[in-house]
Design an enzyme around this catalytic site. Structure first.
Site, PDB file in Angstrom:
ATOM      1  N   ASP A   1       0.808  -1.211   0.000  1.00 33.67           N
ATOM      2  CA  ASP A   1       0.000   0.000   0.000  1.00 33.67           C
ATOM      3  C   ASP A   1       0.850   1.274   0.000  1.00 33.67           C
ATOM      4  OD1 ASP A   1      -2.381   1.319  -0.168  1.00 33.67           O
ATOM      5  OD2 ASP A   1      -2.970   1.046   1.928  1.00 33.67           O
TER       6      ASP A   1
ATOM      7  N   LYS B   1      -8.158  -1.595   3.533  1.00 37.21           N
ATOM      8  CA  LYS B   1      -7.537  -0.276   3.692  1.00 37.21           C
ATOM      9  C   LYS B   1      -7.451   0.086   5.170  1.00 37.21           C
ATOM     10  CE  LYS B   1      -6.331   2.784   0.568  1.00 37.21           C
ATOM     11  NZ  LYS B   1      -5.181   2.517  -0.292  1.00 37.21           N
TER      12      LYS B   1
ATOM     13  N   LYS C   1      -8.396  14.010  -2.678  1.00 37.55           N
ATOM     14  CA  LYS C   1      -8.833  13.407  -1.415  1.00 37.55           C
ATOM     15  C   LYS C   1      -8.694  14.409  -0.273  1.00 37.55           C
ATOM     16  CE  LYS C   1      -6.273  10.233   0.656  1.00 37.55           C
ATOM     17  NZ  LYS C   1      -5.637   8.935   0.550  1.00 37.55           N
TER      18      LYS C   1
ATOM     19  N   LYS D   1       2.584   2.046   3.269  1.00 38.87           N
ATOM     20  CA  LYS D   1       1.765   2.262   4.444  1.00 38.87           C
ATOM     21  C   LYS D   1       1.893   1.115   5.452  1.00 38.87           C
ATOM     22  CE  LYS D   1      -2.333   3.509   3.039  1.00 38.87           C
ATOM     23  NZ  LYS D   1      -2.810   4.580   2.177  1.00 38.87           N
TER      24      LYS D   1
HETATM   25  P1  NAD Z   1      -8.194   3.288  -9.969  1.00 38.50           P
HETATM   26  O1  NAD Z   1      -9.458   2.621  -9.571  1.00 38.50           O
HETATM   27  O2  NAD Z   1      -8.255   4.550 -10.713  1.00 38.50           O
HETATM   28  O3  NAD Z   1      -7.297   2.288 -10.830  1.00 38.50           O
HETATM   29  C1  NAD Z   1      -7.271   0.923 -10.639  1.00 38.50           C
HETATM   30  C2  NAD Z   1      -7.290   0.237 -11.997  1.00 38.50           C
HETATM   31  O4  NAD Z   1      -7.140  -1.149 -11.790  1.00 38.50           O
HETATM   32  C3  NAD Z   1      -8.583   0.438 -12.772  1.00 38.50           C
HETATM   33  O5  NAD Z   1      -8.294   0.898 -14.067  1.00 38.50           O
HETATM   34  C4  NAD Z   1      -9.193  -0.969 -12.811  1.00 38.50           C
HETATM   35  O6  NAD Z   1      -9.894  -1.194 -14.003  1.00 38.50           O
HETATM   36  C5  NAD Z   1      -7.966  -1.816 -12.692  1.00 38.50           C
HETATM   37  N1  NAD Z   1      -8.141  -3.186 -12.171  1.00 38.50           N
HETATM   38  C6  NAD Z   1      -8.942  -3.656 -11.186  1.00 38.50           C
HETATM   39  N2  NAD Z   1      -8.751  -4.968 -10.988  1.00 38.50           N
HETATM   40  C7  NAD Z   1      -7.783  -5.339 -11.854  1.00 38.50           C
HETATM   41  C8  NAD Z   1      -7.120  -6.548 -12.123  1.00 38.50           C
HETATM   42  N3  NAD Z   1      -7.446  -7.667 -11.461  1.00 38.50           N
HETATM   43  N4  NAD Z   1      -6.173  -6.571 -13.071  1.00 38.50           N
HETATM   44  C9  NAD Z   1      -5.831  -5.443 -13.747  1.00 38.50           C
HETATM   45  N5  NAD Z   1      -6.434  -4.274 -13.551  1.00 38.50           N
HETATM   46  C10 NAD Z   1      -7.393  -4.216 -12.606  1.00 38.50           C
HETATM   47  O7  NAD Z   1      -7.368   3.452  -8.609  1.00 38.50           O
HETATM   48  P2  NAD Z   1      -6.058   4.341  -8.342  1.00 38.50           P
HETATM   49  O8  NAD Z   1      -6.475   5.635  -7.746  1.00 38.50           O
HETATM   50  O9  NAD Z   1      -5.184   4.339  -9.525  1.00 38.50           O
HETATM   51  O10 NAD Z   1      -5.392   3.491  -7.174  1.00 38.50           O
HETATM   52  C11 NAD Z   1      -4.839   2.230  -7.464  1.00 38.50           C
HETATM   53  C12 NAD Z   1      -4.547   1.443  -6.205  1.00 38.50           C
HETATM   54  O11 NAD Z   1      -3.546   2.122  -5.472  1.00 38.50           O
HETATM   55  C13 NAD Z   1      -5.741   1.265  -5.274  1.00 38.50           C
HETATM   56  O12 NAD Z   1      -5.742  -0.034  -4.758  1.00 38.50           O
HETATM   57  C14 NAD Z   1      -5.471   2.253  -4.189  1.00 38.50           C
HETATM   58  O13 NAD Z   1      -6.053   1.888  -2.952  1.00 38.50           O
HETATM   59  C15 NAD Z   1      -3.964   2.199  -4.128  1.00 38.50           C
HETATM   60  N6  NAD Z   1      -3.429   3.396  -3.490  1.00 38.50           N
HETATM   61  C16 NAD Z   1      -3.568   4.624  -4.050  1.00 38.50           C
HETATM   62  C17 NAD Z   1      -3.070   5.745  -3.405  1.00 38.50           C
HETATM   63  C18 NAD Z   1      -3.183   7.116  -3.964  1.00 38.50           C
HETATM   64  O14 NAD Z   1      -2.836   8.069  -3.288  1.00 38.50           O
HETATM   65  N7  NAD Z   1      -3.597   7.272  -5.201  1.00 38.50           N
HETATM   66  C19 NAD Z   1      -2.457   5.603  -2.175  1.00 38.50           C
HETATM   67  C20 NAD Z   1      -2.327   4.344  -1.642  1.00 38.50           C
HETATM   68  C21 NAD Z   1      -2.803   3.248  -2.323  1.00 38.50           C
END
Ligand code: NAD
Length: 541
Positions: free
Chosen positions: A312, A361, A422, A497
């Site tokens: 994470d 999360k 956010k 994280k």
């Molecule tokens: P998002 O939903 O925009 O992107 C995720 C992508 O993954 C989507 O395009 C979805 O279609 C795809 N997806 C889902 N399941 C899949 C699979 N099995 N195989 C391939 N693709 C798949 O989310 P995001 O904002 O880009 O965040 C991505 C991840 O990073 C999340 O799990 C989020 O919790 C984690 N994260 C993000 C942040 C941040 O600050 N942006 C911080 C910590 C963790």
């Protein structure tokens, strides 16, 4: 300039007896100084200093490296691809107030510095962290990956609505050239039901063994087609629910392989990706909170000596928390409660509005203050003290006692209107002298994907570097073999994280300790030792 490409191998040279440069390697001697402590009755400590000599050997040639993102069509995925392309092609864009140039601000490696020592006038000298050892430049990463959504990357970037329109407009043709993501593995039970309409690009069938083979082939094909020496696989797809840990299913290396073959329901898509990467020798990093690394996966990584890191990304609220909680506890102030609220409106927030994904999360956000609290038994009663107290009052042995701990809650709500921006609200409510109370409130507005993308780059580049660092213990004689580092890359903790560490060892959440560890390790690899913060020369005659 953060985007300037030059050979970092030439940027820093250490002239000392501990460092040897050859065309192929930088070899350094390092003395690991520790302390064995015995705690005696009455709170007395008896300490024996330990001294262990090591040698590190770092390959100087930076390999041609590919980065395969799982979830490349998401907010993080498209922001990362567009940012690299903007930097690579030096695309500037108009905002309403200025002309903005691309950069890598927010990247520890590309935008922060490290203190090297003093110049001849006695002033501190700082160098970019990325100059310390030969590292891949982000502009040189070859990009590819998978998504269950088949939208071509230019359309996916537009859907994410993260970047300024004038940048999107100019970078779109380059994204278009990359085409659409590879089809991915979709097990609907693992992500929120509200994601179903995105899943139009999935590897057919329900046979997990066949899925594993397809992902392995994708990695091999990508490597061959782009003539790569190394591929890093990075999970930035949706947060999954936790997998249940079941003996015989995912607790050993053999069990997890068999469970994939039998298409057992407790094998998550992210675990299939992790196993495929391990079997292909490609470092795998988990940027989401779920327990991809079930015990069997860690054992498999040990068996194959293949690198893994997670879990994470630590981008906004948690990063601040790991600083503030440490500040309070180290200052001798006692946080009684930490209450955190988030709302966000991107697809990640939509997915997290579902209970089981939110739970993943919540777990990853919750443990972040544990080690700081445990480090101060003057403020917080230890497990043994609580146990003794409860026993004394009830007269019985009490089970499952925990040490004293601040109340800590995390709430996340999906509010579409705020999009990728956010909002994180934290209250730190602490006890101060004489029964007084102190309250700190933080309101933190985080442009989520712009904070997360540089972390993905740091993790990728460091993971690649750490595959090139070998070590040997000189206590085993001068002819000992060099070995790779332990597969779980806990040196990546600064960006994570809920850092995954070697089983049986303590997690360090403190941001400053995490950075120190990384700095000291990188310095050790070029033969520099010791803490620069002692500044002894400024304290003596
Ligand atoms: P998002 O939903 O925009 O992107 C995720 C992508 O993954 C989507 O395009 C979805 O279609 C795809 N997806 C889902 N399941 C899949 C699979 N099995 N195989 C391939 N693709 C798949 O989310 P995001 O904002 O880009 O965040 C991505 C991840 O990073 C999340 O799990 C989020 O919790 C984690 N994260 C993000 C942040 C941040 O600050 N942006 C911080 C910590 C963790």
């Amino acid at each position: 300039h953060p985007t300037a490409a030059r050979s970092p191998a030439d940027a820093i040279t250490v002239q000392g007896e501990n460092t040897i440069y050859t065309d192929e390697y930088i070899t350094s001697k390092f003395i690991n100084r520790g302390a064995d402590v015995v705690v005696q009755e009455g709170g007395r400590y008896v300490i024996k200093p330990t001294v262990t000599p090591f040698e590190f050997r770092t390959q100087r040639k930076v390999p041609r490296t590919g980065l395969m993102l799982v979830g490349i069509g998401g907010n993080n995925g498209t922001t990362l691809v567009a940012t690299i392309l903007a930097n690579r092609h030096n695309i500037a864009w108009h905002t309403k107030s200025t002309i903005q140039r691309p950069n890598y601000i927010g990247s520890l490696l590309r935008a922060s510095t490290i203190r090297l020592g003093l110049d001849e006038t006695g002033k501190d000298v700082y160098a970019p962290l990325s100059d310390l050892l030969p590292m891949v430049h982000p502009n040189d990463l070859v990009l590819g990956g998978w998504d269950i959504s088949g939208a071509p990357l230019d359309a996916a970037m537009k859907r994410a609505a993260v970047l300024e329109w004038d940048l999107q407009r100019q970078v779109a043709p380059y994204l278009k050239q990359l085409g659409a993501p590879l089809p991915s593995i979709y097990y609907p039970d693992y992500i929120a039901a509200n994601q179903e309409d995105r899943a139009d690009n999935v590897i057919p069938g329900t046979n997990k063994g066949a899925h594993l083979e397809q992902i392995r082939k994708d990695i091999r094909d990508f490597k061959a087609a782009n003539n790569l020496d190394q591929v890093i696989v990075f999970w930035t797809a949706n947060t999954e629910r936790y997998s249940e840990i079941i003996p015989g299913v995912n607790d050993t290396a053999e069990a997890i392989l068999a469970s994939i073959e039998n298409s057992h329901e407790e094998v998550a898509p992210s675990t299939v990706f992790a196993v495929a990467s391990i079997l292909e020798g490609a470092p795998f990093i988990n940027g989401a909170p779920q327990n991809t690394f079930v015990p069997g996966v860690i054992k498999l990584a040990e068996q194959y000596k293949s690198f893994i890191g997670g879990d994470d990304l630590k981008s906004g609220q948690t990063k601040l928390k790991s600083v503030l909680a440490e500040f309070l506890v180290n200052a001798g102030i006692k946080p009684l409660s930490i209450a955190s609220y988030n709302h966000l409106g991107n697809n990640d927030g939509r997915n997290l509005s579902s209970q089981r994904q939110f739970r993943s999360k919540e777990i990853s956000k919750s443990s972040v203050v544990d080690d700081m609290v445990a480090a101060n038994h003057l403020l917080y009663k230890t497990k043994a003290e609580v146990e003794a107290e409860q026993e004394a009052s009830t007269g019985e042995k009490v089970k499952d006692v925990k040490g004293e701990h601040p109340d800590h809650i995390v709430v996340i709500k999906y509010v579409p209107a705020v999009g990728d921006s956010k909002r994180a609200i934290d209250e730190y409510y602490s006890e101060i002298m004489g029964g007084g109370r102190s309250t700190i409130n933080i309101f933190n507005e985080c442009e989520d994907s712009l904070l997360a993308t540089p972390l993905i780059l740091d993790l990728t580049i460091l993971a690649e570097l750490l595959t090139r660092v070998n070590y040997r213990e000189l206590t085993n004689g001068p002819d000992a073999d060099f070995k790779p580092l332990y597969p779980v890359l806990s040196l990546l903790s600064y960006m994570l994280k809920a850092p995954l560490v070697k089983p049986g060892t303590d997690v360090v959440n403190s941001l400053s300790r995490q950075r120190n560890a990384l700095e000291m390790f990188l310095k050790a690899c070029i033969g520099l030792e010791g803490s620069s913060d002692l500044l002894l020369e400024t304290r003596i005659w």
